[in-house]
Write an enzyme that holds these catalytic residues in place. Structure first.
Site, PDB file in Angstrom:
ATOM      1  CG  HIS A   1     -27.590 -13.159 -23.623  1.00 25.12           C
ATOM      2  ND1 HIS A   1     -26.735 -14.179 -23.275  1.00 25.12           N
ATOM      3  CD2 HIS A   1     -27.423 -12.960 -24.949  1.00 25.12           C
ATOM      4  CE1 HIS A   1     -26.067 -14.587 -24.339  1.00 25.12           C
ATOM      5  NE2 HIS A   1     -26.464 -13.859 -25.374  1.00 25.12           N
TER       6      HIS A   1
ATOM      7  CB  CYS B   1     -27.662 -16.865 -26.399  1.00 24.91           C
ATOM      8  SG  CYS B   1     -27.416 -15.846 -27.855  1.00 24.91           S
TER       9      CYS B   1
ATOM     10  CD  GLU C   1     -27.722 -14.432 -19.576  1.00 18.63           C
ATOM     11  OE1 GLU C   1     -28.897 -14.821 -19.402  1.00 18.63           O
ATOM     12  OE2 GLU C   1     -27.032 -14.793 -20.530  1.00 18.63           O
TER      13      GLU C   1
ATOM     14  CB  THR D   1      -0.934   0.008   1.231  1.00 18.26           C
ATOM     15  OG1 THR D   1      -1.731  -1.172   1.175  1.00 18.26           O
ATOM     16  CG2 THR D   1      -1.815   1.227   1.278  1.00 18.26           C
TER      17      THR D   1
HETATM   18  N1  GLN Z   1     -23.106 -18.265 -31.574  1.00 21.49           N
HETATM   19  C1  GLN Z   1     -24.513 -17.999 -31.559  1.00 21.49           C
HETATM   20  C2  GLN Z   1     -24.882 -16.872 -32.504  1.00 21.49           C
HETATM   21  O1  GLN Z   1     -24.041 -16.104 -32.893  1.00 21.49           O
HETATM   22  C3  GLN Z   1     -24.991 -17.700 -30.156  1.00 21.49           C
HETATM   23  C4  GLN Z   1     -24.399 -16.468 -29.555  1.00 21.49           C
HETATM   24  C5  GLN Z   1     -24.486 -16.438 -28.061  1.00 21.49           C
HETATM   25  O2  GLN Z   1     -24.714 -17.458 -27.414  1.00 21.49           O
HETATM   26  N2  GLN Z   1     -24.239 -15.290 -27.450  1.00 21.49           N
HETATM   27  O3  GLN Z   1     -26.021 -16.703 -32.873  1.00 21.49           O
END
Ligand code: GLN
Length: 529
Positions: free
Chosen positions: A498, A376, A500, A195
């Site tokens: 996604h 995805c 998430e 530090t």
């Molecule tokens: N590879 C796949 C696509 O391009 C899924 C992409 C992902 O899972 N983010 O559509």
């Protein structure tokens, strides 16, 4: 606008991003509007092209920005929607300056790092700070995290810009927080030398920290704090201990106990209001259930799936269920490892490697009625698995993976984007859910907004046959399939988007809630403890 600039010393990976987000949370709990900017001193324009195995997850923002995973932490801790402009990289800064130079905007001047690059950095920070949060008012406080470690060549222009800003702001309008490592030696003593050195490096750049956050495996004792204070001229009360905790969402609780909010508020001349206890209550609850989820992936690194991990935690919190993750390698998958898990999750990904293992896991989940969540690529593989084993197309695959029958393909619309130089469908999209489906029940509505990061889609030529064979496409964005599910299964749901990227402790994502709930049920049904 008040600024809190966070720098890091000694080494990377200290949890500077979480510390930054947690400071923001302390202020937000006191009713202040907070926004956040991440500076990444690399030359890439953004994180979109970076290998997640090296750099961790690429987080996707509502405007389609592909950014550093710390912006995910800011969004989750602060319940804000950030934009691409909140992630400043050396690449973006230089590109702007060089474009203006080519355009003749500098009127013959010699273009230099100081002042032109540093001016541009300051302009980028101010612009990001001035962007209204969640489409509304401008924040009162802007956190600025400088990536990398003090002393790196790459971060020099950024720290110089911070020095200039510091000189021009009143002390109550700008705070410097330095996050360092305070290791414990074999005798169990805290060591302050790292530090001392990193604060020295910071001072050489003309920056004196106001607050030091010491990351350590153990609580830093008052004597050690005194010693750090003596060497750095930071008052003892502003030397704060941040010890490792099992759950990142408890870090604001720890920092609160250390009195960090008092120090920040008094330095920034803000009223130290009574904090809203909701967050602390939320993250301190005891779990009453447990569930084990298998994530089948090709990367051995958990940081690649940080948003998924966090979303499972958010849903788990809401359902008082502690979710344990069993990471399984897709390439060497042994189905026996799936027998005693409560649910199977197939995350997103790119490329051929590991997909056969993921397909076996999906088939196992479908046939053995294990809760399944596909995301995805996981959604695309669910469609492929169904086409192969139920519809009877043995060579069904995705165009991304090579020859075969392309039930997942590049749609003409996407091909057009490709030709324009963009490669992916990114960011927010409105998805319409079909009534009377699990998806609509989970979301409690039929119009939802989620984020994308993909190229390929369900090939429209196969949608009818897949549906006739029993796969329900329960969500779509115009003619693009977004969600699929199986009605005669306890929980089988996959999404092209996604979810998430929009989950937070205070706002857990519906598909994750459904999945964790099903895992919890399946566990009590099988009696596994
Ligand atoms: N590879 C796949 C696509 O391009 C899924 C992409 C992902 O899972 N983010 O559509």
């Amino acid at each position: 606008m008040k600024y809190i600039v966070v720098t890091g010393g000694v080494m990377s990976g200290l949890g500077k991003g979480i510390t930054t987000a947690s400071i923001g949370r302390l202020l937000k709990n006191r009713g202040y509007e907070v926004t956040a900017v991440k500076i990444d001193p690399y030359l890439n324009i953004d994180a979109g092209t970076m290998n997640p195995a090296q750099h961790g997850e690429v987080f996707v923002l509502s405007d389609g920005g592909e950014v550093d995973l710390d912006l995910g932490n800011y969004e989750r801790f602060l319940d804000i929607n950030l934009k691409s402009l909140h992630n400043i990289t050396t690449g973006k800064v230089y590109r702007n300056v060089i474009e203006r130079e080519r355009h003749g905007d500098f009127l013959g001047a010699t273009v230099q790092i100081i002042p032109h690059i540093t001016d541009e950095i300051r302009h980028c920070i101010d612009r990001a700070a001035a962007e209204g949060i969640n489409g509304g008012r401008v924040a009162e406080i802007c956190l600025v995290e400088v990536g990398g470690t003090v002393g790196d060549i790459e971060s020099m222009p950024f720290l110089e810009a911070v020095r200039q800003m510091h000189g021009e702001h009143a002390p109550q309008d700008m705070l410097l927080v330095h996050v360092t490592l305070v290791p414990v030696d074999t005798m169990g003593d805290h060591k302050t030398k790292p530090t001392q050195h990193s604060v020295k490096a910071l001072r050489e750049l003309g920056l004196q920290p106001d607050i030091i956050v010491g990351r350590s495996s153990e609580v830093i004792s008052p004597q050690t704090k005194k010693k750090i204070s003596a060497f750095t001229d930071v008052p003892v009360k502003a030397v704060v201990s941040a010890k490792d905790v099992p759950d990142i969402y408890q870090i604001p609780v720890e920092l609160e106990k250390e009195g960090l909010a008092d120090v920040v508020c008094s330095y920034l001349a803000l009223e130290n209001r009574e904090p809203d206890p909701a967050w602390y209550r939320l993250v301190s609850q005891e779990y009453t259930n447990r569930a084990t989820v298998a994530i089948v992936s090709k990367y051995g690194i958990e940081d690649v799936y940080i948003s998924i991990k966090e979303s499972l935690k958010h849903a788990g919190r809401a359902l008082s269920t502690e979710v344990n993750i069993r990471w399984l390698d897709a390439e060497t998958l042994d189905l026996r490892d799936l027998a005693d898990v409560d649910g199977i999750l197939i995350p997103g990904g790119f490329g051929q490697r590991g997909i056969e293992g993921k397909l076996r896991a999906i088939r196992y989940a479908r046939e053995n009625k294990k809760p399944f969540l596909g995301l995805c690529l996981g959604f695309q593989l669910a469609v492929i698995e169904y086409a192969r084993h139920v519809l009877g197309i043995p060579d069904a695959t995705s165009e991304e993976m090579g020859p075969g029958t392309h039930v997942i393909a590049l749609l003409p619309e996407q091909e057009e984007i490709f030709n324009l130089g963009g490669t992916m469908r990114l960011g927010n999209c409105t998805v319409t859910l079909r009534e009377d489906t699990m998806a609509a029940r989970l979301y409690g509505k039929t119009e939802i907004v989620e984020r994308h990061r993909h190229r390929y889609e369900v090939n429209p030529a196969f949608i009818g046959d897949l549906e006739d064979a029993g796969l329900v496409f329960s969500g779509a964005c115009r003619d693009r399939m977004e969600v699929c599910e199986l009605p005669d299964h306890p929980f089988y749901l996959a999404t092209q988007f996604h979810p998430e990227f929009r989950s937070s402790p205070t706002n857990p994502s519906p598909p994750y809630i459904g999945f964790v709930e099903a895992c919890k049920k399946s566990r009590s049904a099988t009696g596994i403890r």
